[in-house]
Design an enzyme around this catalytic site. Structure first.
Site, PDB file in Angstrom:
ATOM      1  N   GLU A  37      -1.563 -28.109 -18.415  1.00 13.94           N
ATOM      2  CA  GLU A  37      -2.980 -27.950 -18.751  1.00 13.94           C
ATOM      3  C   GLU A  37      -3.779 -29.207 -18.438  1.00 13.94           C
ATOM      4  O   GLU A  37      -4.919 -29.123 -17.976  1.00 13.94           O
ATOM      5  CB  GLU A  37      -3.137 -27.566 -20.231  1.00 13.94           C
ATOM      6  CG  GLU A  37      -2.671 -26.163 -20.571  1.00 13.94           C
ATOM      7  CD  GLU A  37      -3.487 -25.081 -19.874  1.00 13.94           C
ATOM      8  OE1 GLU A  37      -4.592 -25.371 -19.374  1.00 13.94           O
ATOM      9  OE2 GLU A  37      -3.003 -23.929 -19.837  1.00 13.94           O
ATOM     10  N   GLN A  42     -10.069 -29.566 -13.927  1.00 14.48           N
ATOM     11  CA  GLN A  42     -10.847 -29.895 -12.728  1.00 14.48           C
ATOM     12  C   GLN A  42     -10.025 -29.805 -11.436  1.00 14.48           C
ATOM     13  O   GLN A  42     -10.393 -30.396 -10.418  1.00 14.48           O
ATOM     14  CB  GLN A  42     -11.443 -31.309 -12.843  1.00 14.48           C
ATOM     15  CG  GLN A  42     -12.262 -31.553 -14.079  1.00 14.48           C
ATOM     16  CD  GLN A  42     -13.565 -30.777 -14.085  1.00 14.48           C
ATOM     17  OE1 GLN A  42     -14.160 -30.565 -13.048  1.00 14.48           O
ATOM     18  NE2 GLN A  42     -13.998 -30.350 -15.253  1.00 14.48           N
ATOM     19  N   TYR A 120      -9.868 -27.063 -25.980  1.00 17.54           N
ATOM     20  CA  TYR A 120      -9.242 -26.080 -25.102  1.00 17.54           C
ATOM     21  C   TYR A 120      -7.744 -26.347 -24.950  1.00 17.54           C
ATOM     22  O   TYR A 120      -6.918 -25.436 -25.098  1.00 17.54           O
ATOM     23  CB  TYR A 120      -9.896 -26.088 -23.715  1.00 17.54           C
ATOM     24  CG  TYR A 120      -9.024 -25.404 -22.700  1.00 17.54           C
ATOM     25  CD1 TYR A 120      -8.917 -24.022 -22.675  1.00 17.54           C
ATOM     26  CD2 TYR A 120      -8.238 -26.143 -21.811  1.00 17.54           C
ATOM     27  CE1 TYR A 120      -8.075 -23.375 -21.784  1.00 17.54           C
ATOM     28  CE2 TYR A 120      -7.398 -25.512 -20.923  1.00 17.54           C
ATOM     29  CZ  TYR A 120      -7.317 -24.130 -20.907  1.00 17.54           C
ATOM     30  OH  TYR A 120      -6.466 -23.507 -20.044  1.00 17.54           O
ATOM     31  N   ASP A 138     -11.978 -21.872 -21.907  1.00 17.33           N
ATOM     32  CA  ASP A 138     -12.350 -22.678 -20.740  1.00 17.33           C
ATOM     33  C   ASP A 138     -13.377 -21.899 -19.931  1.00 17.33           C
ATOM     34  O   ASP A 138     -13.921 -20.888 -20.385  1.00 17.33           O
ATOM     35  CB  ASP A 138     -11.113 -23.019 -19.895  1.00 17.33           C
ATOM     36  CG  ASP A 138     -10.502 -21.793 -19.216  1.00 17.33           C
ATOM     37  OD1 ASP A 138     -10.879 -20.647 -19.558  1.00 17.33           O
ATOM     38  OD2 ASP A 138      -9.646 -21.978 -18.338  1.00 17.33           O
TER      39      ASP A 138
END
Length: 344
Positions: A37, A42, A120, A138
């Site tokens: 994760e 990004q 998240y 997310d």
């Protein structure tokens, strides 16, 4: 029955047949979910796969990560970008060793206490590794939810995220929270796409999706217009000597913190050579390139120069090809000049 409450059953049926085959799903542990994760922040899944495999080979446990030399860690992360993620991974690994006896915490609040672990990521670990019913909200979950509901709430605000989190909490199946979160992630990544037209014909929610039925998929989710990216014009110097190139380390804070780079300055700055003690050098034009970060774009001009003297400014090093490939973590911002680098 509200629109969103119709989602769980068809979504989980769809996921059973369409789940992406990902290495951190084949062997599920809190450590592996956490690393995956953090890497995926990004970053596209395809880009992460090789990094994840190499990372797990080098650091198979939280203990090995906690004890790793930073230089090795940053080299493994090279090219993945957002390098503060790697430093926070190690900081959090040390927290696990010191504060939790080496056992990865299983409570949401404890997960949130780890460096670099936000709402998240904590929710993803809690639901996938430990079966806790916490929505991992997310961009994918926000987009899917906003479109199904036809909801115009701005997804970029804290208030907006809390709004959608509460809605998802109401419909999350208590017996399969991890599968529900992963199904939503996959649906957003492969069907309810962020850029371009969503593949509504393949979506398990097409019969009750408000945005699909009203032709508003292109309008949702709502977010403010992006600010234009700042452009920096930079000169990058490739100083070479006897098969080596000069590198310097970036400051410990800020963009690309602590990585090694080819010396560079803003175009607006005066000639840096006298200040570097290289006043006699005669750099020549060697090409142009650009690199786009999240908030800034570097437009670079490369200058090449062979130095006769091995003396460099304090803190700089000479690095041969093997050292550039295996020791020093050099950001991908300089990838446009790889052919020039390979000539040395």
């Amino acid at each position: 029955m509200n629109t969103l409450s119709q989602l769980p059953i068809p979504l989980l049926d769809w996921y059973r047949d369409n789940a992406r085959d990902l290495p951190w799903r084949r062997e599920v542990t809190a450590y592996r979910v956490w690393v995956s994760e953090i890497m995926l922040q990004q970053t596209r899944v395809a880009a992460v796969l090789g990094y994840f495999a190499r990372f797990m080979e080098a650091f198979p446990t939280v203990e090995t990560l906690a004890q790793a030399p930073e230089e090795q860690l940053m080299k493994l992360w090279q090219g993945l970008g957002y390098y503060s993620r790697a430093r926070n991974l190690q900081k959090a690994a040390r927290q696990v060793m010191e504060d939790f006896g080496g056992v990865f915490p299983s409570e949401y609040g404890q997960l949130r206490s780890l460096a670099g672990v936000g709402e998240y990521t904590a929710a993803a670990i809690a639901s996938i590794a430990y079966g806790l019913p916490v929505p991992a909200v997310d961009g994918n979950l926000l987009r899917v939810t906003a479109r199904i509901l036809g909801d115009d709430t701005d997804i970029t605000t804290g208030k907006g995220k809390k709004h959608f989190t509460a809605l998802l909490q109401e419909v999350m199946p208590l017996d399969q929270p991890g599968r529900f979160n992963q199904a939503m992630m996959d649906l957003g990544a492969t069907v309810c796409l962020p850029n371009g037209a969503p593949l509504c014909g393949s979506c398990p929610a097409q019969d009750f999706c408000t945005a699909h039925q009203t032709g508003r998929t292109g309008e949702l989710p709502k977010r403010p217009a992006k600010k234009p990216r700042r452009v920096e014009l930079r000169r990058v110097y490739f100083f070479s000597r006897q098969g080596k190139l000069a590198l310097r380390q970036r400051p410990a804070r800020g963009l690309l913190a602590g990585l090694w780079e080819y010396p560079n300055v803003l175009e607006s700055e005066p000639d840096p050579l006298p200040g570097w003690g290289l006043a006699g050098a005669e750099p020549v034009f060697a090409g142009t390139g650009k690199h786009i970060f999240t908030h800034v774009e570097w437009q670079m001009t490369a200058l090449r120069c062979e130095l006769e003297d091995e003396t460099l400014p304090a803190g700089w090093v000479w690095a041969d090809r093997a050292e550039r490939q295996g020791r020093y973590a050099i950001p991908s911002a300089f990838a446009p000049f790889q052919a020039l680098v390979e000539e040395v």
